[in-house]
Design a protein around this motif. Sequence first.
Motif, short mmCIF file in Angstrom:
data_model
loop_
_atom_site.label_atom_id
_atom_site.label_comp_id
_atom_site.label_asym_id
_atom_site.label_seq_id
_atom_site.Cartn_x
_atom_site.Cartn_y
_atom_site.Cartn_z
N GLY A 91 38.59 3.37 49.99
CA GLY A 91 39.89 2.73 49.90
C GLY A 91 40.99 3.62 49.35
N VAL A 92 40.66 4.85 48.97
CA VAL A 92 41.65 5.79 48.42
C VAL A 92 42.04 6.77 49.52
N PRO A 93 43.30 6.82 49.92
CA PRO A 93 43.72 7.70 51.02
C PRO A 93 43.52 9.17 50.70
N HIS A 94 43.02 9.91 51.69
CA HIS A 94 42.82 11.35 51.62
C HIS A 94 41.83 11.78 50.54
N LEU A 154 41.71 6.63 40.11
CA LEU A 154 42.52 6.71 41.32
C LEU A 154 42.44 5.40 42.10
N HIS A 155 41.23 4.86 42.22
CA HIS A 155 41.05 3.60 42.93
C HIS A 155 41.82 2.48 42.24
N CYS A 156 41.78 2.44 40.93
CA CYS A 156 42.49 1.40 40.18
C CYS A 156 43.99 1.48 40.43
N PHE A 157 44.55 2.67 40.34
CA PHE A 157 46.00 2.82 40.47
C PHE A 157 46.45 2.59 41.91
N VAL A 158 45.64 3.04 42.90
CA VAL A 158 45.97 2.77 44.29
C VAL A 158 45.99 1.27 44.55
N SER A 159 44.98 0.57 44.03
CA SER A 159 44.91 -0.89 44.21
C SER A 159 46.10 -1.56 43.54
N GLY A 178 48.22 12.17 47.34
CA GLY A 178 48.33 13.61 47.16
C GLY A 178 47.39 14.12 46.09
N LEU A 179 47.23 13.37 45.01
CA LEU A 179 46.30 13.77 43.96
C LEU A 179 44.86 13.80 44.47
N LEU A 198 53.47 20.37 52.13
CA LEU A 198 54.90 20.44 52.37
C LEU A 198 55.36 19.49 53.47
N SER A 199 54.50 19.27 54.47
CA SER A 199 54.91 18.47 55.64
C SER A 199 54.63 16.99 55.48
N VAL A 200 53.64 16.63 54.65
CA VAL A 200 53.20 15.23 54.56
C VAL A 200 53.31 14.69 53.14
N ALA A 201 52.60 15.34 52.21
CA ALA A 201 52.48 14.77 50.86
C ALA A 201 53.83 14.62 50.17
N LEU A 202 54.57 15.71 50.08
CA LEU A 202 55.85 15.65 49.37
C LEU A 202 56.87 14.76 50.06
N PRO A 203 57.04 14.86 51.38
CA PRO A 203 57.99 13.94 52.03
C PRO A 203 57.62 12.47 51.87
N CYS A 204 56.33 12.15 51.96
CA CYS A 204 55.92 10.74 51.86
C CYS A 204 56.09 10.20 50.44
N CYS A 205 56.06 11.09 49.45
CA CYS A 205 56.33 10.64 48.08
C CYS A 205 57.83 10.43 47.84
#
Length: 406
Positions: free
Chosen positions: A274-277, A291-296, A336-337, A351-358
């Motif tokens: 359930g945690v992306p990437h 990570l799972h807790c914070f994503v949820s 990203g983490l 540069l192309s995905v993580a930073l722009p999506c944040c």
Amino acid sequence: MSDDNTTAPAPQPTSEENRHASWLELFFDLVAVAGVAQIAHLLHGVPDVSDLGLYALLFLAFWTAWICFTLYANVAYENTHVRTVLAAMFGMAVMAAAVPGVHEGDDRHARVFALAYVLIRLLASRAWQHRRQVLVDWPAAQMSLGVIPWIVSLWTHDPMRYWLWALGIALDLYVTFAVSARDIVEHQEARKRHDKQSARRDSGRGTSLARSQTEHLSERLGLFVIIVLGEGVVQVVEATSDAEWDKKLYMLAVAAFFLLAMLWALSFGHGYAGVPHLAAGVLPARAALPLHCFVSGCLAALAAALGAAAEHLETLPDATRWLLCSSLAGYFLLSGLAWLGRAGRERRWLLSVALPCCALPLLPAVFGAQVRTVTVVWLLVLITLWPILYERWAAKSSKSPVGTGT
């Protein structure tokens, strides 16, 4: 699974890979449905900073109670004490029922919430002591240091009560990352050597280390995320059922569904547990579980914001717009983490995905005061779709005989 003479029927697994959540575990997870729903309701309307703080605190407490017994059932499996799990299930139901009263500042409900949490944690500690095991992945599951501030809070009032609860959660996180499981074992063995009566009762049996079974735990963690995403659907359904059905509502409902579907695809099609990437086995459980807790928590907050969006079809109140956009930004930050721990990671992806999506979800939050609600949600859908399209493009490029260009 057994508790004295009580046995829950479950097939014996031939390997870890074919083990799935038992009926008892699925029944236990139903409490998570009630708890997530109640806690998400704290963000209804136009939440302020105190609402967000209380939401984070109660969500962390509820998730901690849930993970303690999720890990217990994961390790014990057919030796899980049914009555112990059912008692914890009842305690979590009490916590969920007390949430609205806590939000309203009712001292009685707050004490009941704290008392139920304390009893659940002590019950988990007793279960691990009975097994004479120390869980390497989450030592706080069997330690009571973080429970002490909660006990003290039973005799305090707002706002001191909430600071004590936050201290208890912080102590649990400290124990998880700073205390070695072997240190706990050595401490318990040293105490037993000074207690001859306990040594005779234990018949020479010492304390051992236990590790979670990875595949089964990932299934339980994924089920929790599915529950949270389902709560997003429920929030939108409830809000739209009471509104006037017109073109704006139709477009918003479709956008909300697409957003939740894209998040599901990222969390499971491009993630793990359930945690992306996140990739299997890359991070130790001590890092993956927070990570799972914070994503949820981010997803549950986003679900509440989607429900509020259906009630404001013209433009979103500032607080709701910030909640919606920052929840998605937080989701991508955690993504990203999780990605940082993967082998063979590419700087181009960062540069192309993580930073722009944040960063991009925050633009509607800052400049979207006059933007229509449905436009804001569709913008978030496009942002969420970008990592999925990029992953597909990268996969096709890696199979190309010309080269990957990485």
